[in-house]
Design a protein around this motif. Structure first.
Motif, PDB file in Angstrom:
ATOM      1  N   ARG A 168      10.088  -4.365  -5.990  1.00 41.97           N
ATOM      2  CA  ARG A 168      10.652  -5.501  -6.723  1.00 41.97           C
ATOM      3  C   ARG A 168       9.565  -6.524  -7.019  1.00 41.97           C
ATOM      4  NH1 ARG A 168      16.140  -8.375  -5.534  1.00 41.97           N
ATOM      5  NH2 ARG A 168      15.464  -9.156  -7.582  1.00 41.97           N
ATOM      6  N   HIS A 169       9.783  -7.265  -8.114  1.00 45.37           N
ATOM      7  CA  HIS A 169       8.848  -8.318  -8.532  1.00 45.37           C
ATOM      8  C   HIS A 169       7.410  -7.774  -8.539  1.00 45.37           C
ATOM      9  CE1 HIS A 169      12.222 -11.097  -8.038  1.00 45.37           C
ATOM     10  NE2 HIS A 169      12.373 -10.615  -6.816  1.00 45.37           N
ATOM     11  N   TRP A 170       7.243  -6.615  -9.162  1.00 45.48           N
ATOM     12  CA  TRP A 170       5.971  -5.916  -9.331  1.00 45.48           C
ATOM     13  C   TRP A 170       5.446  -5.413  -7.993  1.00 45.48           C
ATOM     14  CZ3 TRP A 170       2.684  -7.314 -14.094  1.00 45.48           C
ATOM     15  CH2 TRP A 170       1.741  -6.300 -14.339  1.00 45.48           C
ATOM     16  N   ASN A 171       5.003  -6.335  -7.110  1.00 42.53           N
ATOM     17  CA  ASN A 171       4.461  -5.891  -5.821  1.00 42.53           C
ATOM     18  C   ASN A 171       4.909  -6.776  -4.661  1.00 42.53           C
ATOM     19  OD1 ASN A 171       2.685  -8.198  -6.047  1.00 42.53           O
ATOM     20  ND2 ASN A 171       1.369  -6.956  -7.355  1.00 42.53           N
ATOM     21  N   HIS A 172       6.009  -7.495  -4.856  1.00 44.06           N
ATOM     22  CA  HIS A 172       6.489  -8.389  -3.806  1.00 44.06           C
ATOM     23  C   HIS A 172       7.036  -7.635  -2.596  1.00 44.06           C
ATOM     24  CE1 HIS A 172       8.770 -11.446  -1.659  1.00 44.06           C
ATOM     25  NE2 HIS A 172       9.870 -10.757  -1.867  1.00 44.06           N
ATOM     26  N   ARG A 173       7.856  -6.606  -2.855  1.00 44.35           N
ATOM     27  CA  ARG A 173       8.461  -5.871  -1.740  1.00 44.35           C
ATOM     28  C   ARG A 173       8.691  -4.420  -2.116  1.00 44.35           C
ATOM     29  NH1 ARG A 173      13.606  -7.767   2.058  1.00 44.35           N
ATOM     30  NH2 ARG A 173      13.074  -6.399   3.800  1.00 44.35           N
ATOM     31  N   ASP A 174       8.451  -3.524  -1.149  1.00 47.24           N
ATOM     32  CA  ASP A 174       8.623  -2.088  -1.356  1.00 47.24           C
ATOM     33  C   ASP A 174      10.010  -1.620  -0.945  1.00 47.24           C
ATOM     34  OD1 ASP A 174       5.993  -1.994  -2.150  1.00 47.24           O
ATOM     35  OD2 ASP A 174       5.244  -1.284  -0.220  1.00 47.24           O
ATOM     36  N   ALA A 175      10.375  -0.439  -1.445  1.00 41.92           N
ATOM     37  CA  ALA A 175      11.642   0.183  -1.076  1.00 41.92           C
ATOM     38  C   ALA A 175      11.503   0.925   0.247  1.00 41.92           C
ATOM     39  CB  ALA A 175      12.095   1.152  -2.168  1.00 41.92           C
ATOM     40  N   ASP A 176      12.604   1.024   0.969  1.00 41.71           N
ATOM     41  CA  ASP A 176      12.579   1.728   2.247  1.00 41.71           C
ATOM     42  C   ASP A 176      12.399   3.234   2.040  1.00 41.71           C
ATOM     43  OD1 ASP A 176      13.128   1.147   5.258  1.00 41.71           O
ATOM     44  OD2 ASP A 176      14.319   2.934   4.819  1.00 41.71           O
ATOM     45  N   ALA A 177      12.997   3.777   0.999  1.00 39.63           N
ATOM     46  CA  ALA A 177      13.050   5.234   0.836  1.00 39.63           C
ATOM     47  C   ALA A 177      11.689   5.879   0.650  1.00 39.63           C
ATOM     48  CB  ALA A 177      13.953   5.593  -0.341  1.00 39.63           C
ATOM     49  N   THR A 178      10.750   5.180   0.005  1.00 38.66           N
ATOM     50  CA  THR A 178       9.474   5.805  -0.343  1.00 38.66           C
ATOM     51  C   THR A 178       8.306   5.269   0.496  1.00 38.66           C
ATOM     52  OG1 THR A 178       9.353   4.196  -2.156  1.00 38.66           O
ATOM     53  CG2 THR A 178      10.100   6.417  -2.703  1.00 38.66           C
ATOM     54  N   LYS A 179       8.606   4.597   1.590  1.00 42.50           N
ATOM     55  CA  LYS A 179       7.549   4.031   2.443  1.00 42.50           C
ATOM     56  C   LYS A 179       6.697   5.144   3.066  1.00 42.50           C
ATOM     57  CE  LYS A 179      10.679   3.875   6.428  1.00 42.50           C
ATOM     58  NZ  LYS A 179      11.486   3.003   7.303  1.00 42.50           N
ATOM     59  N   VAL A 180       5.456   4.810   3.343  1.00 45.72           N
ATOM     60  CA  VAL A 180       4.540   5.719   4.030  1.00 45.72           C
ATOM     61  C   VAL A 180       4.750   5.571   5.530  1.00 45.72           C
ATOM     62  CG1 VAL A 180       2.107   6.183   4.531  1.00 45.72           C
ATOM     63  CG2 VAL A 180       2.851   5.750   2.185  1.00 45.72           C
ATOM     64  N   THR A 181       4.967   6.696   6.207  1.00 43.56           N
ATOM     65  CA  THR A 181       5.226   6.699   7.641  1.00 43.56           C
ATOM     66  C   THR A 181       4.254   7.642   8.338  1.00 43.56           C
ATOM     67  OG1 THR A 181       6.770   8.568   7.648  1.00 43.56           O
ATOM     68  CG2 THR A 181       7.683   6.393   7.099  1.00 43.56           C
ATOM     69  N   ALA A 182       4.404   7.764   9.654  1.00 43.70           N
ATOM     70  CA  ALA A 182       3.571   8.695  10.418  1.00 43.70           C
ATOM     71  C   ALA A 182       3.782  10.135   9.976  1.00 43.70           C
ATOM     72  CB  ALA A 182       3.860   8.549  11.909  1.00 43.70           C
ATOM     73  N   ASP A 183       4.934  10.429   9.390  1.00 46.03           N
ATOM     74  CA  ASP A 183       5.251  11.789   8.950  1.00 46.03           C
ATOM     75  C   ASP A 183       4.763  12.091   7.535  1.00 46.03           C
ATOM     76  OD1 ASP A 183       6.556  12.363  11.356  1.00 46.03           O
ATOM     77  OD2 ASP A 183       8.443  11.498  10.627  1.00 46.03           O
ATOM     78  N   THR A 184       4.289  11.076   6.820  1.00 46.98           N
ATOM     79  CA  THR A 184       3.850  11.274   5.440  1.00 46.98           C
ATOM     80  C   THR A 184       2.633  12.196   5.383  1.00 46.98           C
ATOM     81  OG1 THR A 184       4.692   9.116   4.729  1.00 46.98           O
ATOM     82  CG2 THR A 184       2.972  10.124   3.368  1.00 46.98           C
ATOM     83  N   ARG A 185       2.696  13.193   4.535  1.00 44.13           N
ATOM     84  CA  ARG A 185       1.574  14.111   4.374  1.00 44.13           C
ATOM     85  C   ARG A 185       0.904  13.989   3.008  1.00 44.13           C
ATOM     86  NH1 ARG A 185       1.613  13.429   8.654  1.00 44.13           N
ATOM     87  NH2 ARG A 185       2.108  14.753  10.427  1.00 44.13           N
ATOM     88  N   ASP A 186       1.655  13.596   1.997  1.00 48.20           N
ATOM     89  CA  ASP A 186       1.103  13.410   0.656  1.00 48.20           C
ATOM     90  C   ASP A 186       1.553  12.044   0.150  1.00 48.20           C
ATOM     91  OD1 ASP A 186       0.181  16.122   0.721  1.00 48.20           O
ATOM     92  OD2 ASP A 186       2.179  16.765   0.083  1.00 48.20           O
ATOM     93  N   ALA A 187       0.628  11.256  -0.412  1.00 49.39           N
ATOM     94  CA  ALA A 187       0.971   9.909  -0.847  1.00 49.39           C
ATOM     95  C   ALA A 187       0.106   9.492  -2.021  1.00 49.39           C
ATOM     96  CB  ALA A 187       0.793   8.915   0.301  1.00 49.39           C
ATOM     97  N   VAL A 188       0.652   8.597  -2.840  1.00 52.35           N
ATOM     98  CA  VAL A 188      -0.135   7.971  -3.893  1.00 52.35           C
ATOM     99  C   VAL A 188      -0.344   6.513  -3.493  1.00 52.35           C
ATOM    100  CG1 VAL A 188       1.956   7.537  -5.281  1.00 52.35           C
ATOM    101  CG2 VAL A 188      -0.317   7.364  -6.336  1.00 52.35           C
TER     102      VAL A 188
END
Length: 238
Positions: A168-188
């Motif tokens: 939201r608001h370009w880069n003010h806040r991220d969504a929960d669904a696409t957050k990078v976590t310890a389990d993330t293996r591929d990310a942009v």
């Protein structure tokens, strides 16, 4: 195939905007990242001994984002650009939060280069992502609040896949669904500017290289790309 694109109306409204991408495959985000820990420690030490300073609100790199927010109808004092929020935290606490190697990497590059930064877990992207103005019917689930659903105000700048808003608001806040976590293996990973004068191309390239250098020891493969007025589309995954 999944792509990241900039909507034509965004290019027209913000012709100097640029997004530098680092796409990481085979991340190992569930173990220590000593290079990133050292970068955070060096930053904190520099602030403590006053050999470096957090960016002030009137620094051109932050002020350019305040101007952009006002242009699309968002009060930057109420909904702060991520670069502003991180630097305010630095001025208050003398250090950045520690979350995970990957997140800590883009946060430290953000404040040292003067560019907002973020990332999406590629496994959670189901379609093309576009940087565009919000429209009626868009919805957003904030980071850390997976049960909450917000409706962005039409006209604010968002990253979105379909009607699912990822920031939201370009880069003010991220969504929960696409957050990078310890389990993330591929990310942009994303590094942004809105004013060429505030952050010239050479500085954007340096920030991209710095982020890639922190990610490289913990990824099997990296791909770099640039989104701007001349090239408003990049492939994220095949």
């Amino acid at each position: 195939m999944s792509r990241l694109t900039v909507a034509p109306e965004m290019v027209k409204a913000f012709p100097e905007a640029q997004v530098r991408l680092v796409i990481a495959w085979g991340l190992r985000n569930d173990a220590p990242w000593p290079e990133v820990e050292r970068a955070h420690d060096d930053l904190a030490a520099g602030l403590a001994n006053e050999t470096r300073q957090a960016l002030a609100d009137d620094d051109e790199r932050i002020a350019s984002w305040h101007d952009a927010y006002r242009q699309f109808g968002t009060n930057p004092r109420r909904f702060r650009p991520s670069l502003d929020a991180l630097n305010r935290r630095l001025r208050k606490n003398g250090r950045l939060p520690r979350i995970s190697g990957a997140v800590d990497a883009y946060n430290v590059v953000s404040v040292t280069s003067g560019t907002p930064a973020g990332a999406f877990d590629l496994s959670r992207l189901t379609s093309d992502v576009q940087i565009r103005f919000a429209v009626s019917g868009d919805w957003f689930t904030p980071l850390g609040e997976p049960e909450k659903v917000e409706e962005p105000r039409p006209g604010e700048v968002v990253y979105a896949q379909g009607n699912q808003v990822l920031t939201r608001h370009w880069n003010h806040r991220d969504a929960d669904a696409t957050k990078v976590t310890a389990d993330t293996r591929d990310a942009v990973f994303l590094l942004e500017r809105v004013s060429r004068q505030a952050v010239p191309d050479v500085d954007m390239a340096s920030a991209q290289d710095a982020l890639a250098a922190l990610l490289a020891p913990h990824a099997e493969e990296l791909t770099l790309a640039v989104l701007d007025e001349q090239s408003p589309e990049a492939t994220l995954k095949g």
